[in-house]
Enzyme design. Structure first.
Site, short mmCIF file in Angstrom:
data_model
loop_
_atom_site.label_atom_id
_atom_site.label_comp_id
_atom_site.label_asym_id
_atom_site.label_seq_id
_atom_site.Cartn_x
_atom_site.Cartn_y
_atom_site.Cartn_z
N TYR A 52 0.83 -1.20 0.00
CA TYR A 52 0.00 0.00 0.00
C TYR A 52 0.87 1.26 0.00
O TYR A 52 1.80 1.40 0.78
CB TYR A 52 -0.89 -0.01 1.25
CG TYR A 52 -1.67 1.26 1.49
CD1 TYR A 52 -2.82 1.53 0.75
CD2 TYR A 52 -1.26 2.17 2.46
CE1 TYR A 52 -3.55 2.69 0.97
CE2 TYR A 52 -1.99 3.34 2.69
CZ TYR A 52 -3.12 3.59 1.94
OH TYR A 52 -3.83 4.75 2.15
N HIS A 82 -2.27 16.34 -0.07
CA HIS A 82 -2.57 16.25 1.36
C HIS A 82 -2.29 17.55 2.12
O HIS A 82 -2.63 17.66 3.30
CB HIS A 82 -1.76 15.11 1.99
CG HIS A 82 -2.25 13.74 1.64
ND1 HIS A 82 -2.43 13.32 0.35
CD2 HIS A 82 -2.62 12.69 2.43
CE1 HIS A 82 -2.88 12.07 0.33
NE2 HIS A 82 -3.01 11.67 1.59
N ARG A 277 -12.61 22.70 50.13
CA ARG A 277 -12.11 21.52 50.84
C ARG A 277 -11.78 20.34 49.94
O ARG A 277 -11.15 19.38 50.39
CB ARG A 277 -13.12 21.08 51.92
CG ARG A 277 -14.48 20.64 51.42
CD ARG A 277 -15.38 20.32 52.63
NE ARG A 277 -16.79 20.41 52.31
CZ ARG A 277 -17.55 19.35 52.01
NH1 ARG A 277 -17.02 18.15 52.00
NH2 ARG A 277 -18.83 19.52 51.74
#
Length: 536
Positions: A52, A82, A277
Site C-alpha cells: 500500500y 494532502h 475543601r
C-alpha cells in the site's frame, strides 16, 4: 544539551525539550535502522511485492497498481494533495514538536524513507527554519506533516528569523537542494501520529506546570477564605487511594505550614464549601489523569505508527498494511486530559467567585478598595466565568466526532490531532483563569481585616507578584495585570516547595526543591517579560 535519538525511542520530555529549542541528533544506531528499512523498500519495489502506498494508490485507491516509473510522482503528489490545512499557523514550539516526533517515528526503522529525508527534517529543526503549518483541517493526521514535508521538496513556506520565505528560498539559503522523493516516502511523510504525539508532549509539559500552579494559587485562596486545614490532614486523605491526591495534600500542607491566618480560622466552620475543601481530590484526580496520559503518550512514541510497516530482511521483506497510523488511544487520552484540566480551572473560578463575593468572603465587596466608585475584581470574575464556559465547550470529546472519508474506505475517524489541539486550548484558557485567581488572592491579602501572618510560602508568592504588580485600585486597565499573571503562570514554574516532587504522581518528574530553569522559546531565549518575578 542536545537530545540524541538512539536505538531507544524519545519520551515526551525529550520531544518537549526539542520543541523548546534543543538540537535533535540521530545516533549511528538510529541512522543504521533508517538505512536498513530503506533497503527493504527497495527490495519491495524491485520484486513488485504489492504494498500500500508504495506501488498502489492511497485511501480508496489502494487497489490501483502504480508502476515503478510512476512511484516518484505518487510520492510527490501525495504531499501536494494532502497539504490542505486551513486557519492560523501553529506556533514554533508546536511545529518543532511535530517534526521531532516524526524523526523519532522514522528512527524506529520500519518506515523505509531514505536517511536523506530524515536528515532534511533535522536540518530544518537545527536551523530553526520552520514550515508554516495551518492548525486545522485534520481528522487524525496527514495535513500537518504534509505542510512540513512540502519544504523538503522546495514547496510551501517557512518562517525563519522573522521572515516569510518560500520553501525553495529557504533551502537555497541553507545550501540545500530540494529532495526528489522516491517510493513510499510521500506516504511515510504524511502518515502516522507524529502530529498528535508532538502536540501531546507539549500538552503534558504545560499541564504539569499548570497543576503545580493550581496547587499553590489554591493555597492562597484557601488561606484568604479561612479554610479548615483539617481537610488536608494526612490521615483523612489516606482513606482515598490516589497518588495524585496524596501528592496534592502534601503540597498544600507544605504551602500553608505556619499560617497564622489559618490558626485564627480553626473551628470556625464544620466544613468548607466543596471548591475549598476538595482541592486535593480534584487536583489529585487531574494529576492521576496526567500520569495515565504520560503512559499513553510514551507508548505512542515507542510505537511504529506508519502504514504500511516494513520489516523482515532484504532476502525476505515483509509488509504490514494495517491500521497502526490510527491514534485511538492517544485521542482518548487527550480528551481525558483536557477534561481534567477544565475541571481544575472550573473549580478555580468558583474559589475566585468566593473571594470577590462579600456574602461569603468576609472581605470588601469585589476586592475593591472603595465601594461604589470602584468595581475591583467584579468583572475579572466575569472573564474567568467566560473562559470556564469556553473550556466546557472545548472539552466535548473529539474522539467521538467520527465521520466518513475517502469513499467509505476510511469510515471510522478518531480525531487524535484535534483532540490534542483542544487540550492545548483548554490549558491556555485555564492558565488565564489561574492567573486571575492569583491576582485576586494577592488583592485579598491586601484587604485582609485580620492582622495575622501568612504562611511563609504564600507570603513569598504574594511578594513575588507584588514585586511587579501593585495593589489594584481601579487606576489602570485590569487586563494588563491579567496578561502579566497569565504569562507568569504559562511560562514558568511557581517557587519550589520543599515537599514532594513536582507532579510526583507521574513517572520521571523533577524534584520540587530543585530550581526550575526559565521557560525557553523555540530560539532558546528565556521568556522573561516581567524581570524579577519568581518562576518566570
Amino acid at each position: 544539551m542536545a537530545i540524541v535519538r538512539t536505538h531507544k525511542p524519545l519520551d515526551w520530555r525529550a520531544i518537549a525539550a526539542v520543541a523548546a529549542g534543543e538540537t535533535l541528533i540521530l545516533s549511528a544506531d538510529a541512522q543504521a535502522k533508517i538505512r536498513s528499512a530503506r533497503a527493504l523498500v527497495e527490495q519491495i519495489v524491485a520484486r513488485s511485492i504489492r504494498a500500500y502506498g508504495v506501488n498502489t494508490g492511497v485511501g480508496a485507491l489502494c487497489d490501483v497498481v502504480v508502476s515503478q516509473d510512476e512511484q516518484h510522482d505518487l510520492s510527490h503528489n501525495i504531499l501536494m494533495s494532502h497539504a490542505v490545512g486551513v486557519g492560523e499557523s501553529l506556533g514554533a514550539e508546536e511545529t518543532r514538536a511535530i517534526m521531532a516526533a516524526a524523526i523519532n517515528n522514522f528512527a524506529h526503522g520500519h518506515s523505509g524513507v531514505r536517511l536523506d529525508v530524515v536528515e532534511r527534517l533535522a536540518a530544518l529543526l537545527d536551523a530553526n527554519c520552520l514550515p508554516e503549518v495551518p492548525a486545522f483541517g485534520s481528522v487524525g493526521y496527514l495535513s500537518h506533516m504534509a505542510h512540513i514535508a512540502l519544504v523538503c521538496v522546495g514547496a510551501g513556506h517557512v518562517r525563519w528569523n522573522g521572515e516569510r520565505l518560500s520553501g525553495a528560498q529557504a533551502l537555497h539559503r541553507l545550501g540545500l537542494q530540494p529532495l526528489s522523493l522516491e517510493a513510499k516516502e510521500g506516504l511515510s511523510l504524511v502518515n502516522g501520529t507524529p502530529c498528535v504525539t508532538g502536540l501531546a508532549a507539549l500538552a503534558l509539559e504545560r499541564a504539569e506546570r499548570l497543576l503545580d500552579w493550581a496547587d499553590v494559587v489554591a493555597a492562597m485562596s484557601f488561606e484568604n477564605l479561612g479554610g479548615q486545614i483539617a481537610a488536608f490532614d494526612t490521615r483523612s486523605l489516606a482513606f482515598r487511594v490516589s497518588p495524585g491526591l496524596a501528592c496534592v495534600g502534601e503540597r498544600l500542607r507544605a504551602a500553608l505550614a505556619g499560617s497564622s491566618l489559618l490558626e485564627i480560622s480553626l473551628g470556625r466552620r464544620t466544613q468548607d464549601p466543596l471548591s475549598v475543601r476538595t482541592i486535593p481530590h480534584v487536583h489529585g484526580a487531574a494529576r492521576d489523569t496526567l500520569a495515565a496520559t504520560i503512559e499513553v503518550v510514551n507508548r505512542e512514541l515507542a510505537s511504529v505508527t506508519d502504514n504500511p510497516i516494513v520489516a523482515g530482511t532484504p532476502e525476505s521483506p515483509q509488509v504490514y498494511s494495517q491500521a497502526h497510523a490510527v491514534g485511538a488511544s492517544i485521542a482518548l487520552a487527550m480528551d481525558s486530559l483536557a477534561t481534567a484540566i477544565a475541571q481544575v480551572a472550573a473549580m478555580a473560578e468558583r474559589r475566585l467567585d468566593r473571594l470577590v463575593n462579600p456574602l461569603v468572603s468576609g472581605l470588601p465587596a469585589f476586592l475593591a478598595h472603595t465601594g461604589g466608585t470602584r468595581s475591583g475584581f467584579m468583572i475579572a470574575q466575569y472573564t474567568a466565568a467566560s473562559l470556564v464556559a469556553q473550556n466546557r465547550r472545548e472539552a466535548a470529546p473529539a474522539s467521538l466526532d467520527g465521520g466518513v472519508t475517502s469513499g467509505l474506505q476510511e469510515d471510522h475517524l478518531c480525531h487524535a490531532t484535534p483532540a490534542a489541539l483542544k487540550a492545548l486550548a483548554i490549558i491556555e484558557n485555564s492558565n488565564r483563569i489561574l492567573g486571575i485567581e492569583l491576582l485576586a488572592a494577592a488583592q485579598a491579602y491586601d484587604l485582609q481585616p485580620l492582622g495575622a501572618a501568612r504562611a511563609p510560602y504564600t507570603d513569598a508568592l504574594y511578594a513575588s507578584v507584588r514585586a511587579s504588580v501593585p495593589t489594584y485600585r481601579d487606576d489602570r486597565p485590569l487586563s494588563e495585570d491579567m496578561t502579566f499573571a497569565f504569562r507568569l503562570v504559562a511560562n514558568g514554574a511557581p517557587p519550589p516547595l520543599s515537599g514532594p516532587a513536582r507532579g510526583d504522581s507521574t513517572a520521571g518528574t523533577r524534584e520540587a526543591n530543585v530550581d526550575i530553569a526559565p521557560a525557553q522559546g523555540a530560539t532558546g531565549v528565556a521568556v522573561n517579560t516581567y524581570p524579577g518575578v519568581i518562576g518566570v
